[in-house]
Motif scaffolding. Structure first.
Motif, mmCIF file in Angstrom:
data_model
loop_
_atom_site.group_PDB
_atom_site.id
_atom_site.type_symbol
_atom_site.label_atom_id
_atom_site.label_comp_id
_atom_site.label_asym_id
_atom_site.label_seq_id
_atom_site.Cartn_x
_atom_site.Cartn_y
_atom_site.Cartn_z
ATOM 1 N N LYS A 96 60.075 42.553 37.142
ATOM 2 C CA LYS A 96 61.394 43.185 37.055
ATOM 3 C C LYS A 96 62.480 42.154 36.730
ATOM 4 O O LYS A 96 63.445 42.466 36.019
ATOM 5 C CB LYS A 96 61.727 43.951 38.333
ATOM 6 C CG LYS A 96 61.961 43.098 39.566
ATOM 7 C CD LYS A 96 62.234 43.958 40.799
ATOM 8 C CE LYS A 96 62.527 43.115 42.028
ATOM 9 N NZ LYS A 96 62.775 43.956 43.225
ATOM 10 N N MET A 97 62.310 40.917 37.224
ATOM 11 C CA MET A 97 63.287 39.876 36.919
ATOM 12 C C MET A 97 63.239 39.483 35.442
ATOM 13 O O MET A 97 64.276 39.307 34.782
ATOM 14 C CB MET A 97 63.038 38.648 37.800
ATOM 15 C CG MET A 97 63.521 38.812 39.221
ATOM 16 S SD MET A 97 65.342 38.877 39.262
ATOM 17 C CE MET A 97 65.631 38.974 41.026
ATOM 18 N N ASP B 11 67.774 40.190 43.715
ATOM 19 C CA ASP B 11 68.211 41.483 43.173
ATOM 20 C C ASP B 11 68.282 41.403 41.651
ATOM 21 O O ASP B 11 69.113 40.667 41.105
ATOM 22 C CB ASP B 11 69.579 41.840 43.762
ATOM 23 C CG ASP B 11 70.059 43.218 43.366
ATOM 24 O OD1 ASP B 11 69.501 43.811 42.413
ATOM 25 O OD2 ASP B 11 71.026 43.709 43.989
ATOM 26 N N GLU B 12 67.432 42.163 40.970
ATOM 27 C CA GLU B 12 67.410 42.105 39.508
ATOM 28 C C GLU B 12 68.695 42.643 38.872
ATOM 29 O O GLU B 12 68.920 42.456 37.664
ATOM 30 C CB GLU B 12 66.208 42.870 38.948
ATOM 31 C CG GLU B 12 66.284 44.370 39.022
ATOM 32 C CD GLU B 12 65.784 44.941 40.345
ATOM 33 O OE1 GLU B 12 65.505 46.156 40.389
ATOM 34 O OE2 GLU B 12 65.697 44.181 41.331
ATOM 35 N N ASN B 13 69.539 43.297 39.666
ATOM 36 C CA ASN B 13 70.807 43.801 39.131
ATOM 37 C C ASN B 13 71.874 42.706 39.030
ATOM 38 O O ASN B 13 72.814 42.838 38.245
ATOM 39 C CB ASN B 13 71.329 44.945 39.996
ATOM 40 C CG ASN B 13 70.420 46.158 39.939
ATOM 41 O OD1 ASN B 13 70.051 46.611 38.859
ATOM 42 N ND2 ASN B 13 70.039 46.683 41.092
ATOM 43 N N ALA C 41 64.647 42.284 33.191
ATOM 44 C CA ALA C 41 66.114 42.296 33.199
ATOM 45 C C ALA C 41 66.674 41.147 32.367
ATOM 46 O O ALA C 41 67.625 41.334 31.592
ATOM 47 C CB ALA C 41 66.626 42.211 34.632
ATOM 48 N N THR D 264 64.252 32.229 40.961
ATOM 49 C CA THR D 264 65.415 33.035 40.581
ATOM 50 C C THR D 264 66.651 32.683 41.410
ATOM 51 O O THR D 264 66.561 32.022 42.445
ATOM 52 C CB THR D 264 65.098 34.533 40.762
ATOM 53 O OG1 THR D 264 64.879 34.803 42.160
ATOM 54 C CG2 THR D 264 63.848 34.922 39.985
ATOM 55 N N ARG E 256 68.961 36.356 38.264
ATOM 56 C CA ARG E 256 68.094 36.132 37.120
ATOM 57 C C ARG E 256 67.218 34.889 37.344
ATOM 58 O O ARG E 256 67.579 34.013 38.133
ATOM 59 C CB ARG E 256 68.910 35.938 35.839
ATOM 60 C CG ARG E 256 69.657 37.169 35.349
ATOM 61 C CD ARG E 256 68.723 38.245 34.857
ATOM 62 N NE ARG E 256 69.442 39.389 34.290
ATOM 63 C CZ ARG E 256 69.846 40.442 35.005
ATOM 64 N NH1 ARG E 256 69.603 40.504 36.313
ATOM 65 N NH2 ARG E 256 70.474 41.447 34.418
#
Length: 201
Positions: free
Chosen positions: A117-118, A14-16, A121, A10, A19
């Motif tokens: 979670k990645m 942070d998945e926010n 998202a 990634t 990516r």
């Protein structure tokens, strides 16, 4: 039973705002036939994509860990082109491959909650629900490693990173932080621990 062994590389943690740019998948299906035989199907895919669209950031530490620069990642096919292809493959694991009745897979990996979670998202960015392809119960090899340590089946190690555990168990991992190499090693670590009496749950 069907299993999706998945690892990602990634643009950060942070998945926010980060990516995946690499998604490696090992699909495994073990099926009991009517005559009692167990048939085994396994296939692999390794997808590279450019997720550097609006709002997505690149952490410089990624280059240190993976060797990929932001400029190199931007040369991959756009995520908008690749994500539907990944989704189609995941759909096929449910309905195709001669695997019998439609059935979702268990999600497996090392610290698999991070990859989950990645991916969730990433898929959401393109209107796709990642949960449509997997069962609710995820199987984390890191938890299997911790259980092996608690049972003294694994000795005290300097850390519980995949590379450290693989080295101790003599599992080949020559290209760490390549997602396909990592997930193949993860699967072999799990298999080794299962053979020592610590199942993947």
């Amino acid at each position: 039973m069907k299993f999706l062994w998945i690892d990602t590389e990634t643009t950060g943690l942070d998945e926010n705002k980060n990516r995946p740019f690499e998604i490696a998948i090992l699909f495994v299906n073990n099926r009991k036939e009517a005559d009692g035989r167990i048939t085994h199907l396994e296939c692999e895919r390794d997808f590279y994509l450019n997720p550097m669209y609006d709002g997505i950031e690149f952490s410089p530490e990624v280059t240190t860990v993976t060797g990929y620069t932001e400029e190199e990642i931007k040369k991959f096919k756009p995520a908008a082109d690749v994500v539907p292809v990944v989704a189609e493959f995941l759909k096929d694991t449910i309905t195709q491959f001669g695997t019998g009745p439609e059935e979702k897979s268990f999600l497996c990996g090392y610290n698999v909650g991070f990859d989950y979670k990645m991916l969730k998202a990433l898929f959401k960015d393109f209107g796709i629900n990642f949960d449509d392809f997997i069962l609710d119960h995820h199987m984390d090899v890191y938890s299997q490693v911790k259980a092996a340590g608690d049972l003294r089946i694994l000795p005290y190690l300097r850390d519980r990173k995949l590379t450290t555990v693989a080295e101790h168990l003599r599992v080949n991992l020559e290209n760490a932080h390549n997602a396909l190499a990592d997930i193949k090693a993860t699967k072999e670590v799990s298999k080794s621990l299962h053979g020592k009496g610590v199942p993947l749950k």
